[in-house]
Design an enzyme around this catalytic site. Structure first.
Site, mmCIF file in Angstrom:
data_model
loop_
_atom_site.group_PDB
_atom_site.id
_atom_site.type_symbol
_atom_site.label_atom_id
_atom_site.label_comp_id
_atom_site.label_asym_id
_atom_site.label_seq_id
_atom_site.Cartn_x
_atom_site.Cartn_y
_atom_site.Cartn_z
ATOM 1 N N GLN A 194 15.369 4.140 -20.942
ATOM 2 C CA GLN A 194 14.360 5.198 -20.788
ATOM 3 C C GLN A 194 15.020 6.577 -20.672
ATOM 4 O O GLN A 194 14.341 7.588 -20.753
ATOM 5 C CB GLN A 194 13.495 4.928 -19.559
ATOM 6 N N ARG B 184 5.105 2.613 -13.343
ATOM 7 C CA ARG B 184 3.980 3.406 -13.826
ATOM 8 C C ARG B 184 3.460 4.382 -12.762
ATOM 9 O O ARG B 184 2.252 4.489 -12.504
ATOM 10 C CB ARG B 184 2.843 2.523 -14.304
ATOM 11 N N CYS B 185 4.395 5.049 -12.129
ATOM 12 C CA CYS B 185 3.999 6.127 -11.218
ATOM 13 C C CYS B 185 5.211 7.024 -11.055
ATOM 14 O O CYS B 185 6.291 6.689 -11.477
ATOM 15 C CB CYS B 185 3.553 5.594 -9.872
ATOM 16 N N GLU C 212 0.595 7.856 -15.963
ATOM 17 C CA GLU C 212 0.694 7.038 -14.760
ATOM 18 C C GLU C 212 -0.506 7.186 -13.843
ATOM 19 O O GLU C 212 -0.726 6.342 -12.971
ATOM 20 C CB GLU C 212 1.976 7.409 -14.050
#
Ligand code: CDP
Length: 805
Positions: A236, A383-384, A759
């Protein structure tokens, strides 16, 4: 206005710029099986790596015997810590400033830890050889509970024995990592002591895992002749991997090329550096052949970065009317065997200090204690943005508990405590400056759309019917209002291992009026190739269809900090807009020259520069691009290129209002989601269709986490949920219809006013689903019960409340 208006609209539509629901350009290859993932990389002579992993959660490694494995036909090498030690690669730094064993050095600290790396001619032989490596272990006492760990005489990290200070300050105990404090403790305690009402609640946000569809992997290829290392991987943050690989290996950074090809989902799981990457590089250097390592699903769930595992205790003070006056939050954070959390350096508990949420709370205090246990390391923002989901879950549960204590409606309690529109930019008690928001408008729209009052009436009738024995189904109304904080930097506040968190875009316009733009981010399914082109189309007046977006190759892309924490739009999106503006500034000079007027006498109009007041005299961006390369203009260099490195002045603060209506069968514990309404405000909307997709995906993962997804351990440290038979991954069967909606409150500091969105639905969704379950039992005396609310736990809650008698 005049007869040019329709033509202007048409020209604007042709650009497919901001606000257009442009179809995803990536999908042609994905839907036709033409994606190019790490496991698609095949090279002549390529070898395959596989790990021997520990079956024990805590054990001394007495001996490793490689003989039988090495004797197997096709096995090329078996690496252990002893082999890596002379290269000083048996340990590696973590993103949190700790260090982590690459291969077991003396002992193992969690089940699934890497003990030896087998390299063989094919994947099957490697797997067979793993079985032949004989490891003798001596079991040690296992600590899976952070509270027990803090009391235990057992020293987990013997390498740190005697060290009373770590990278984040003093350590109170040999299994303690850090204490991170924010806010004013004395003032908060004073408010708590003198308040009309104080409620206290403890909650556990369980350990879970991002579980991307594609697991982690890499291919390392050392070209010994030219001294060049190429590393393909599911990264990523490819540039960060290049820098870290250079620091660890001593290979100069220009001799390392890191390529992130297509990535099948990341969700934070692919931010960190894993032993598989180091071992593959070493194996390639040793053997002179390319080495591929791709983990399987069990390895991914057991040994790569987990998420959450926060034990949170809150105290909230309020007046009798429900105005919140103070908040106290104490967290015990289970970080596993090594502190490998992926947070900016100054934030060892991420952005947990956003835990005052969307509310105007005058005084607050937060303390987080990080603790070592015998569990896998990680602590990523699934996802945050860096622990925001924990923070939002905490405050949204505290609000519900306060509403119960005050016997108030939870929607009204939120409304009277929201930060008001005129208070922005808003300085929070725990140190953040919220950029913009209009919470009351969003909340009112959400409640009106779902007919909130009607739902509450129906719920009350259902409770009465239940009490009369006419139904066995209860109705829950889940509410959540969240504020996210996304887009790290700024560089002065945020760095990872000393690398400032900015991002970048480089754009090159071709003579015929098409372009290529390269960015420091990397899409993992978010559709960057579609949306970054839209930002540029609006900025430079060339159609998005004529702009190629390229990411993920460190030899060509400008340096950037990568994609996680919804930072792509706030940071790289801003860099794209700024690079586009540099192009436009030069284009203006070229246009003025071609039109034989002063620079100030031309203005930009969608896809061209026109002479002010004379719209029939213009040069299109295509004309200008051609001239930029083919006409000698006095005082101007040839070419049309620009680069922008963007250091954001602040984060962006998207927000949203969610409502979930759920029917719960008290006798089976099965929840049925009747309605889910999600209103998101992410500022300027680049691509509404992609936003909707992001919201659907985030809500699906929120449903998973709230209703069943968990990495659970037994007392011996065995992972009980290491396969998709046990780890809940929702399918179309479990996922309801999601209604999406929006308001638009632009960010005042972002060049196009956009905030991140990827997110938000996860952050807001988890408390919304959880609140719906818990709200169903409010009338029967439930105050709080922990997630995940699987059928068994819901049934148990009903049973504990005496609803089965
Ligand atoms: O960093 P990441 O790409 O995961 O998250 P993001 O910046 O929130 O963007 C996710 C996707 O939504 C990208 O394709 C964005 O361009 C798109 N998006 C949008 O269309 N409008 C926004 N205001 C924010 C994001």
């Amino acid at each position: 206005m005049n007869d040019l208006t329709p033509e202007r609209e048409e020209r604007s539509a042709n650009l497919k710029g901001l606000g257009c629901s442009r179809k995803r350009v990536e999908d042609a290859r994905f839907t036709q099986g033409k994606g190019n993932y790490v496991d698609d990389v095949k090279m002549p002579g390529m070898l395959h790596g596989d790990f021997v992993r520990s079956p024990y959660a805590h054990a001394r490694v007495v001996s490793v015997n490689k003989d039988a494995a090495l004797a197997l036909d096709g096995v090329v090498a078996v690496l252990t810590a002893e082999d890596l030690a002379p290269l000083n690669l048996h340990w590696m730094p973590t993103l949190a400033g700790d260090k982590q064993m690459v291969l077991a050095d003396g002992k193992v600290l969690f089940q699934g830890q890497e003990v030896a790396f087998v390299v063989a001619r094919d994947r099957y032989v490697a797997a067979d050889a793993v079985e032949l490596v004989e490891v003798e272990y001596e079991e040690l006492p296992v600590l899976t509970d952070p509270f027990e760990s803090l009391k235990s005489d057992v020293v987990l990290r013997e390498d740190l024995a005697g060290q009373t200070t770590g990278p984040h300050g003093p350590r109170k105990h040999h299994n303690h990592i850090f204490t991170w404090e924010q806010g004013d403790e004395t003032a908060t305690n004073q408010v708590l002591e003198s308040a009309d009402v104080v409620v206290e609640e403890s909650m556990y946000y369980h350990r879970t895992h991002p579980c991307p569809l594609e697991t982690c992997g890499c291919v390392a290829s050392m070209d010994k002749v030219n001294g060049k290392l190429t590393l393909w991987g599911t990264f990523q943050a490819p540039h960060v991997v290049r820098t870290v690989a250079s620091m660890l290996s001593g290979i100069e950074e220009h001799n390392i090329r890191v390529i992130s090809p297509d990535i099948g989902g990341g969700f934070g799981n692919k931010v960190g550096v894993y032993p598989g990457y180091i071992c593959s590089i070493v194996a390639s250097i040793v053997t002179g052949q390319p080495v591929k390592w791709v983990e399987d699903r069990m390895e991914n769930l057991m040994a790569t970065a987990f998420a959450r595992d926060y034990w949170m205790t809150g105290k909230i003070a309020a007046t009798k009317e429900g105005k919140i006056t103070g908040l106290h939050c104490q967290v015990t954070a289970d970080h596993g065997g090594f502190d490998a959390c992926a947070d900016p350096t100054k934030f060892p508990a991420g952005f947990m200090n956003i835990c005052t949420g969307s509310y105007d709370i005058p005084v607050a205090y937060l303390a987080v204690d990080g603790v070592y246990t015998n569990k896998a390391p990680g602590g990523v923002s699934y996802r945050c943005s860096f622990r925001v989901t924990e923070a939002v879950y905490f405050i949204e549960r505290m609000i519900e508990v306060l509403a119960i204590e005050l016997d108030m409606d939870a929607a009204e309690l939120r409304r009277i405590n929201f930060i008001r529109k005129e208070q922005f930019p808003y300085q929070s008690a725990l140190g953040w400056e919220y950029d913009s928001g209009d919470y009351h408008t969003a909340w009112d729209k959400a409640l009106k759309t779902v007919d909130y009052d009607g739902l509450r009436k129906e719920q009350a009738e259902r409770v009465e019917a239940f009490k009369r024995g006419e139904t066995r189904t209860l109705m829950g109304i889940g509410l959540s209002f969240f504020t996210e904080i996304v887009g790290a930097g700024p560089v002065k506040n945020c760095d990872i291992l000393g690398m400032g968190m900015f991002d970048s875009c480089e754009i090159r316009i071709h003579p015929t009026g098409s372009a290529i733009a390269r960015l420091g981010t990397i899409s993992q399914g978010q559709g960057h190739a579609t949306t970054f082109a839209q930002i540029l189309a609006s900025e430079i007046g060339l159609s998005a269809d004529s702009i190629t977006i390229e990411e993920g190759d460190t030899d060509t892309a400008p340096y950037g900090l990568g994609t996680y924490g919804s930072r792509s739009t706030p940071v790289a999106g801003a860099a794209a807009a700024m690079a586009g503006r540099k192009i436009r500034a030069k284009a203006q000079m070229i246009a003025a020259y071609l039109l034989e007027v002063h620079d100030d006498d031309v203005e930009f109009d969608v896809d061209r520069f026109v002479v002010k007041g004379v719209p029939e005299r213009f040069k299109t961006m295509k004309d200008i691009a051609y001239a930029a390369y083919n006409q000698a203009i006095p005082g101007l260099e040839l070419g049309l290129e620009a680069v922008s490195y963007y250091d954001p002045p602040n984060m962006t603060y998207p927000f949203g209002a969610y409502v979930c209506v759920m029917d719960i069968d008290v006798d089976t514990g099965v929840p049925e989601i009747r309605r889910f309404y999600a209103l998101d405000d992410c500022g300027t909307r680049i691509n509404p269709m992609i936003i909707e997709g992001q919201v659907h995906g985030g809500l699906t993962e929120a449903l998973a986490v709230a209703l069943g997804q968990e990495i659970a351990y037994d007392k011996m440290g065995n992972v009980k949920t290491a396969t998709l038979m046990d780890f809940f991954l929702p399918t179309a069967w479990e996922v309801p219809n999601f209604e999406t909606d929006h308001t638009v409150t632009p960010s005042p500091h972002h060049p196009i006013g956009a905030k991140g969105v990827g997110e938000s639905p996860h952050v807001g969704g988890v408390p919304c689903f959880s609140n719906a379950v818990q709200d169903a039992f409010r009338a029967f005396g439930l105050r709080h019960t922990n997630m995940p609310h699987d059928h068994w736990r819901i049934w148990q809650t009903a049973n504990d409340l005496g609803l089965h008698e």
